[in-house]
Design a protein around this motif. Structure first.
Motif, PDB file in Angstrom:
ATOM      1  N   ASP A 123       0.499   0.046  -2.078  1.00 41.45           N
ATOM      2  CA  ASP A 123      -0.461   0.264  -0.989  1.00 41.45           C
ATOM      3  C   ASP A 123      -0.665  -1.002  -0.165  1.00 41.45           C
ATOM      4  O   ASP A 123      -0.947  -0.941   1.020  1.00 41.45           O
ATOM      5  CB  ASP A 123      -1.805   0.720  -1.574  1.00 41.45           C
ATOM      6  N   TYR A 124      -0.552  -2.149  -0.844  1.00 41.93           N
ATOM      7  CA  TYR A 124      -0.761  -3.420  -0.155  1.00 41.93           C
ATOM      8  C   TYR A 124       0.397  -4.363  -0.474  1.00 41.93           C
ATOM      9  O   TYR A 124       0.855  -4.433  -1.613  1.00 41.93           O
ATOM     10  CB  TYR A 124      -2.060  -4.105  -0.606  1.00 41.93           C
TER      11      TYR A 124
ATOM     12  N   THR B  28       8.785  -9.889   6.846  1.00 43.59           N
ATOM     13  CA  THR B  28       9.234  -8.868   7.803  1.00 43.59           C
ATOM     14  C   THR B  28      10.205  -7.886   7.142  1.00 43.59           C
ATOM     15  O   THR B  28      10.081  -6.663   7.295  1.00 43.59           O
ATOM     16  CB  THR B  28       9.927  -9.543   9.007  1.00 43.59           C
ATOM     17  N   GLY B  29      11.166  -8.432   6.414  1.00 49.81           N
ATOM     18  CA  GLY B  29      12.178  -7.582   5.772  1.00 49.81           C
ATOM     19  C   GLY B  29      11.556  -6.648   4.756  1.00 49.81           C
ATOM     20  O   GLY B  29      11.818  -5.438   4.743  1.00 49.81           O
ATOM     21  N   VAL B  30      10.698  -7.204   3.887  1.00 48.68           N
ATOM     22  CA  VAL B  30      10.071  -6.380   2.856  1.00 48.68           C
ATOM     23  C   VAL B  30       9.158  -5.339   3.505  1.00 48.68           C
ATOM     24  O   VAL B  30       9.187  -4.156   3.144  1.00 48.68           O
ATOM     25  CB  VAL B  30       9.280  -7.251   1.856  1.00 48.68           C
ATOM     26  N   ALA B  31       8.377  -5.753   4.509  1.00 50.83           N
ATOM     27  CA  ALA B  31       7.460  -4.810   5.157  1.00 50.83           C
ATOM     28  C   ALA B  31       8.228  -3.633   5.748  1.00 50.83           C
ATOM     29  O   ALA B  31       7.844  -2.478   5.589  1.00 50.83           O
ATOM     30  CB  ALA B  31       6.655  -5.528   6.240  1.00 50.83           C
TER      31      ALA B  31
ATOM     32  N   HIS C 119       9.482   3.823   3.333  1.00 52.68           N
ATOM     33  CA  HIS C 119       9.016   4.764   2.310  1.00 52.68           C
ATOM     34  C   HIS C 119       7.658   5.326   2.621  1.00 52.68           C
ATOM     35  O   HIS C 119       7.379   6.490   2.367  1.00 52.68           O
ATOM     36  CB  HIS C 119       8.963   4.074   0.938  1.00 52.68           C
ATOM     37  N   ASP C 120       6.815   4.467   3.124  1.00 48.91           N
ATOM     38  CA  ASP C 120       5.435   4.877   3.360  1.00 48.91           C
ATOM     39  C   ASP C 120       4.883   4.079   4.536  1.00 48.91           C
ATOM     40  O   ASP C 120       4.577   2.888   4.389  1.00 48.91           O
ATOM     41  CB  ASP C 120       4.620   4.590   2.080  1.00 48.91           C
ATOM     42  N   PRO C 121       4.780   4.726   5.690  1.00 46.56           N
ATOM     43  CA  PRO C 121       4.356   3.990   6.888  1.00 46.56           C
ATOM     44  C   PRO C 121       2.942   3.419   6.763  1.00 46.56           C
ATOM     45  O   PRO C 121       2.557   2.569   7.560  1.00 46.56           O
ATOM     46  CB  PRO C 121       4.404   5.038   8.004  1.00 46.56           C
ATOM     47  N   ASP C 122       2.182   3.840   5.763  1.00 45.31           N
ATOM     48  CA  ASP C 122       0.797   3.385   5.656  1.00 45.31           C
ATOM     49  C   ASP C 122       0.610   2.123   4.830  1.00 45.31           C
ATOM     50  O   ASP C 122      -0.525   1.691   4.607  1.00 45.31           O
ATOM     51  CB  ASP C 122      -0.082   4.492   5.059  1.00 45.31           C
ATOM     52  N   VAL C 123       1.706   1.547   4.347  1.00 41.59           N
ATOM     53  CA  VAL C 123       1.577   0.304   3.573  1.00 41.59           C
ATOM     54  C   VAL C 123       0.838  -0.729   4.421  1.00 41.59           C
ATOM     55  O   VAL C 123       1.150  -0.904   5.598  1.00 41.59           O
ATOM     56  CB  VAL C 123       2.966  -0.271   3.222  1.00 41.59           C
ATOM     57  N   ARG C 124      -0.157  -1.388   3.817  1.00 42.49           N
ATOM     58  CA  ARG C 124      -0.863  -2.431   4.547  1.00 42.49           C
ATOM     59  C   ARG C 124      -0.237  -3.784   4.224  1.00 42.49           C
ATOM     60  O   ARG C 124      -0.043  -4.124   3.060  1.00 42.49           O
ATOM     61  CB  ARG C 124      -2.355  -2.444   4.196  1.00 42.49           C
ATOM     62  N   VAL C 125       0.101  -4.505   5.287  1.00 43.66           N
ATOM     63  CA  VAL C 125       0.814  -5.775   5.104  1.00 43.66           C
ATOM     64  C   VAL C 125      -0.097  -6.928   5.525  1.00 43.66           C
ATOM     65  O   VAL C 125      -0.618  -6.941   6.638  1.00 43.66           O
ATOM     66  CB  VAL C 125       2.118  -5.790   5.925  1.00 43.66           C
ATOM     67  N   ILE C 126      -0.296  -7.855   4.591  1.00 45.31           N
ATOM     68  CA  ILE C 126      -1.156  -9.008   4.870  1.00 45.31           C
ATOM     69  C   ILE C 126      -0.290 -10.270   4.888  1.00 45.31           C
ATOM     70  O   ILE C 126       0.341 -10.608   3.881  1.00 45.31           O
ATOM     71  CB  ILE C 126      -2.272  -9.142   3.809  1.00 45.31           C
ATOM     72  N   GLY C 127      -0.235 -10.915   6.033  1.00 41.77           N
ATOM     73  CA  GLY C 127       0.518 -12.166   6.146  1.00 41.77           C
ATOM     74  C   GLY C 127      -0.414 -13.354   5.919  1.00 41.77           C
ATOM     75  O   GLY C 127      -1.557 -13.329   6.358  1.00 41.77           O
TER      76      GLY C 127
ATOM     77  N   VAL D 140      -3.266 -11.182   9.764  1.00 37.02           N
ATOM     78  CA  VAL D 140      -2.739 -12.487   9.366  1.00 37.02           C
ATOM     79  C   VAL D 140      -3.950 -13.320   8.984  1.00 37.02           C
ATOM     80  O   VAL D 140      -4.865 -13.498   9.776  1.00 37.02           O
ATOM     81  CB  VAL D 140      -1.955 -13.158  10.512  1.00 37.02           C
ATOM     82  N   GLU D 141      -3.973 -13.785   7.743  1.00 35.31           N
ATOM     83  CA  GLU D 141      -5.115 -14.556   7.264  1.00 35.31           C
ATOM     84  C   GLU D 141      -4.670 -15.972   6.901  1.00 35.31           C
ATOM     85  O   GLU D 141      -3.498 -16.206   6.643  1.00 35.31           O
ATOM     86  CB  GLU D 141      -5.727 -13.862   6.031  1.00 35.31           C
TER      87      GLU D 141
END
Ligand code: PLP
Ligand code: PLP
Lengths: 480, 435
Positions: free
Chosen positions: B178-179, B191-194, B200-208, B240-241
């Motif tokens: 999920d995250y 970028t590649g992993v995201a 697979h799941d467009p809703d994955v939340r990506v935190i940079g 991005v945090e």
């Protein structure tokens, strides 16, 4: 998230400089009498700046001379005041040498640097100052002059450049000046040939860089060069590491960080422009990616001046892996330095008058060459001095010069002042004595070059005199 | 497992669950992708291989030098890969601030060039900064270089799109987490992993995660610098945090001391940033979620970085015979002699200056033990017998006085310090000789 609060870059001001700004009556009187722009120097602040460097010498148990790089300001008052301290003078032209001699520096306290013509060499040799030679040709010319005119033997140093590093290759910008360090042997041959005329006392470098790792390589290279001189029986005794110790211009590092972050956002088009015509100070937007390099002086520099010297002396020599300060002490060499900008920290300001206010455009009675902050990439807000205190909201304005030139912008960025200025208000550009005051000033359009006055504390008030009237023996209060 | 060469050991790193007792999240399973287990030590092994592979045939034919702007891990991986093909590698940098990494690269046979600092007398019209000039030089035909260009090379992303990302999905039984939390350097890995996860799941939340502006965390960019990265696309990240050095080190210590994971600072930063971000969500969750972060590399290269920032981690017990334990009075009362008396000194003269200085000039008959080594010797006890008369010499007579006081305290009856040091000796016109 665009940050819309005003972007201040508050200058660092010493209490003495503050107290001049807190005397609007004096400032108004001066500018009314002498015109805008007006250069104001504070000679009495020099002593503490010299002392800060000396304190760093003491910490490292080192000896040697602190030569003021005269080129940073033409003021007679500053030079004369320095002559009353222990400092020496680094002069880079015939006129600077004459000026230093006339200000009271005896020849043993003067070092002649930079490329020199025959007249400059002759006066240097005649008076017996140290000649810091820029090239082998200069040494030959000097030796010929000494022989032809029957002058006493001249003390010389050789400026070196192009130092090689081992392991990690530390690259330096190519320099126009100095002898490549690998050509040292030939220079020493030359000096041996002219033993009668020239006495080598040491070697030198000056690197135009902020990066201390390059200077560590250069200083270690100079130690190796001195060793080569000793091995050939030349009794050298000092190394001159030039200038470039830097100044911290801003009071608050957070303002600087915020400013530069927002500038990047502005260049990327993510916030409203902060500069005239979207000028990027070297940054550009390349399809959404920030390219280029920020071409600005790092105006917030916590480690600068004497602190920078400390850092260099505390750094390990890259090859010998022992602190450079310890190596200098071990080898018993004197350390000479030539700070210009750093010695003038807080020692002056440029005062100008507001001529016209049109929306966000504010025209001043001076031009960009009179306050060359932009030319030197130093961003620092001027201080607004109004006749009466008005309360108002902060205003972002562009400061324009008095030449009919599109490029005559005193600031290419929007400067935030505590309130909108009005014609007749004064703006003080503080801490401008080092290079931003008269280094580039011109008489284009027959606009006058700013006059210069020295101010000094006497009897609890500020007094002033024309720069050329100043001598470090203040007129007593009772005379005025 | 039998391989033909080390490159086959790149990738397929384990995904390891972090003990909830350590992270304290109640509704989220937190996994670490252990990129530190790559053979050359970091996640950059994947990118280096993907970027260099297509360039290799031409480069080996021409004998080109591989060149990259890298502060560490990419350089390490490229140096090893280039070496496997007999090619030289050169790293150009102005960011290499960790001394161990420099030494490691030199050990790997890499050549390192450090770019010059900014000019003190700035010329803002000079648009030819050293970096731009270098790019021009590399781009010229027949330059003798191949440039992997990690900040702009799509293969840097591709390595993770086809490797790291799908491996995570496979290890989570075909589901994307999920995250996903990752530090951003070149942005290649995040970028590649995201992209792979979102397939697979467009809703994955990506935190940079990037470093705070005034902080330096080796391997990643600060919030400003990230905009200079060609591969960086803000659209990839939901947020991005920033993380600070302290948080990165705290996280690193948790991974090292509690999780059996010898992570470097960005691994620690990713852990700490992940927990910080997830803790808020955790409280309001009603069903189980999964989160994955990346442990990029190993701790060993960062000892001096840590020593500088957390000296207490390396606190060593006080040693015997430490001159710092002397009182001011002891130092003031140290037995000294002046130059005149020293000229006729009947005993041993020990010169504490650097060998370099000693070679050039010293008192005839003296021996050289540089202060660092002398200091070390004294920790072990008296280095000469009590019947041996000793005169200590240093530049100005301060260090020698301290050591004379210390030897005196250790029971040596006839040690002296030369007052004013060798500089006083020289200034008195006494003789000095070359080695
Ligand atoms: C030879 C030499 N010495 C000293 C200086 C003074 O440098 P700074 O004012 O940065 O200390 C300069 C400046 O250009 C120089 O060229
Ligand atoms: C230690 C470390 N962590 C994180 C990263 C970031 O990875 P990426 O370049 O794929 O964004 C790097 C990249 O150099 C790194 O060396």
């Amino acid at each position: 998230m665009p940050d819309l609060k005003p972007l201040h870059l508050t200058p660092r001001t010493a209490p003495a400089l503050r107290s001049v700004l807190d005397d609007p009556a004096l400032l108004t009187q001066l500018i009314n009498g002498l015109g805008s722009p007006l250069n104001i120097v504070l000679p009495d602040l020099l002593e503490a700046n010299v002392e800060a460097f000396r304190e760093s010498y003491r910490r490292h148990r080192l000896r040697g001379r602190i030569y003021f790089a005269h080129k940073a300001n033409r003021s007679a008052a500053l030079l004369r005041r320095l002559a009353a301290t222990e400092a020496g003078a680094d002069v880079a032209s015939l006129a600077e040498l004459q000026h230093a001699l006339g200000a009271g520096f005896t020849p043993d306290r003067i070092m002649a640097t930079g490329p020199k013509n025959r007249e400059f060499l002759w006066l240097a040799a005649r008076t017996g100052v140290i000649v810091n030679a820029d090239s082998p040709g200069e040494l030959t010319d000097l030796a010929d002059l000494v022989a032809a005119h029957g002058l006493p033997r001249v003390r010389v140093m050789v400026r070196l450049s192009g130092f090689a590093s081992q392991g990690v290759q530390v690259i330096s910008r190519r320099s126009r000046f100095g002898v490549p360090s690998r050509a040292l042997a030939e220079v020493l041959d030359l000096l041996e040939k002219h033993r009668e005329e020239l006495e080598l006392v040491g070697v030198a470098y000056h690197l135009d860089t902020i990066g201390w790792p390059e200077k560590a390589v250069a200083l270690e290279g100079c130690l190796a060069a001195l060793e080569e001189c000793q091995a050939r029986g030349l009794p050298v005794r000092s190394v001159d590491i030039g200038g470039g110790f830097g100044v911290n211009y801003l009071a608050d590092g957070a303002e600087w960080e915020r400013y530069t972050s927002e500038l990047a956002q502005a260049v990327l088009g993510k916030r409203e422009p902060m500069t005239w015509n979207g000028h990027g100070y070297g940054l550009r937007n390349d399809a959404g990616t920030l390219r280029g390099v920020l071409g600005l002086y790092p105006a917030h520099r916590p480690v600068s001046g004497a602190g920078y010297l400390d850092q260099l002396l505390g750094a390990d020599a890259p090859g010998l892996r022992r602190p450079l300060g310890s190596l200098l002490l071990d080898t018993m060499y004197d350390l000479d330095i030539e700070p210009g900008r750093a010695l003038l920290d807080q020692c002056g300001l440029v005062l100008t008058r507001v001529l016209e206010v049109r929306g966000e455009l504010v025209r001043l009675d001076c031009n960009a060459r009179d306050v060359s902050l932009e030319e030197h990439g130093v961003l620092m807000d001027p201080v607004l001095i109004s006749r009466e205190s008005r309360s108002d909201d902060p205003a972002g304005v562009y400061l324009l010069g008095n030449l009919c030139l599109e490029a005559d912008l005193i600031t290419r960025r929007k400067v935030f002042l505590p309130r909108r200025p009005e014609p007749g208000d004064l703006l003080a550009f503080v801490n401008t004595a080092g290079y931003f005051m008269d280094f580039s000033a011109t008489q284009a359009l027959l606009q006058p070059i700013g006059r210069k006055v020295a101010v000094y504390r006497d009897g609890g008030v500020w007094r002033w005199c024309l720069d050329e009237q100043y001598w470090p023996v203040h007129p007593r209060a009772e005379e005025s | 497992m039998r391989f033909d060469d080390m490159t086959e050991a790149i990738g397929n790193t384990p995904l390891v669950r972090i003990d909830p007792a350590v992270h304290g999240l109640r509704n989220i399973d937190l996994y670490a992708k252990m990129e530190l287990l790559n053979p050359f030590g970091s996640l950059k092994d994947r990118a280096a291989l993907a970027m260099l592979r297509p360039l290799l045939p031409g480069a080996t034919e021409r004998g080109d030098t591989v060149v990259e702007l890298s502060s560490g891990n990419t350089a390490k991986a490229l140096a090893m890969l280039a070496g496997m093909h007999g090619l030289p590698f050169k790293s150009v940098t102005n960011r290499m601030k960790v001394p161990e990494v420099k030494d490691l690269l030199l050990l790997l046979g890499a050549e390192i060039e450090e770019l010059p600092g900014q000019a003190e007398c700035l010329d803002p019209t000079d648009t030819e900064d050293p970096l731009t000039r270098m790019h021009q030089a590399l781009a010229a035909n027949g330059s003798g270089y191949v440039h992997t260009d990690q900040y702009f090379n799509e293969n840097n992303v591709e390595a993770h799109l086809s490797g790291t990302g799908p491996e995570i999905v496979k290890d989570l039984d075909g589901r994307a987490p999920d995250y996903f939390i990752a530090c951003v350097g070149t942005a290649g890995s995040s970028t590649g992993v995201a992209r792979a996860l979102r397939q697979h799941d467009p809703d994955v939340r990506v935190i940079g995660l990037v470093a705070r502006k005034s902080d330096f965390i080796p391997g990643i960019r600060t919030i400003d610098e990230v905009h200079e990265v060609g591969l960086f696309d803000p659209g990839v990240y939901d947020t991005v945090e920033t993380i600070g050095t302290d948080e990165a080190i705290d996280g690193m210590l948790t991974l090292i001391r509690r999780c059996g994971t010898p992570a470097g600072p960005t691994g620690g930063g990713a852990y700490q940033g992940a927990v910080r971000h997830l803790r808020e969500l955790d409280a309001s969750l009603t069903e189980r979620r999964t989160a994955v972060f990346i442990v990029c590399d190993r701790m060993e290269s960062y000892l001096s970085y840590l020593r500088e920032r957390r000296p207490e981690l390396f606190g060593r017990p006080a040693r015997n015979n430490d001159h710092r334990a002397l009182s001011d009075a002891e130092v003031r009362d140290a037995p000294t002699i002046g130059v005149e008396e020293a000229r006729d000194w009947p005993g041993l003269v020990v010169d504490l200056r650097s060998p370099y200085a000693y070679q050039a000039k010293h008192i005839a008959g003296s021996i050289n033990i540089v202060d660092e080594i002398f200091d070390e010797l004294l920790h072990g006890g008296l280095p000469f017998s009590r019947t041996q008369q000793v005169l200590l010499v240093c530049p100005v007579g301060e260090k020698s006085a301290r050591y004379a006081a210390l030897l005196h305290r250790m029971g040596h009856p006839s040690v002296r310090s030369l007052a004013g040091g060798i500089i006083a000796w020289r200034d008195a016109g006494a003789e000095l000789v070359r080695a």
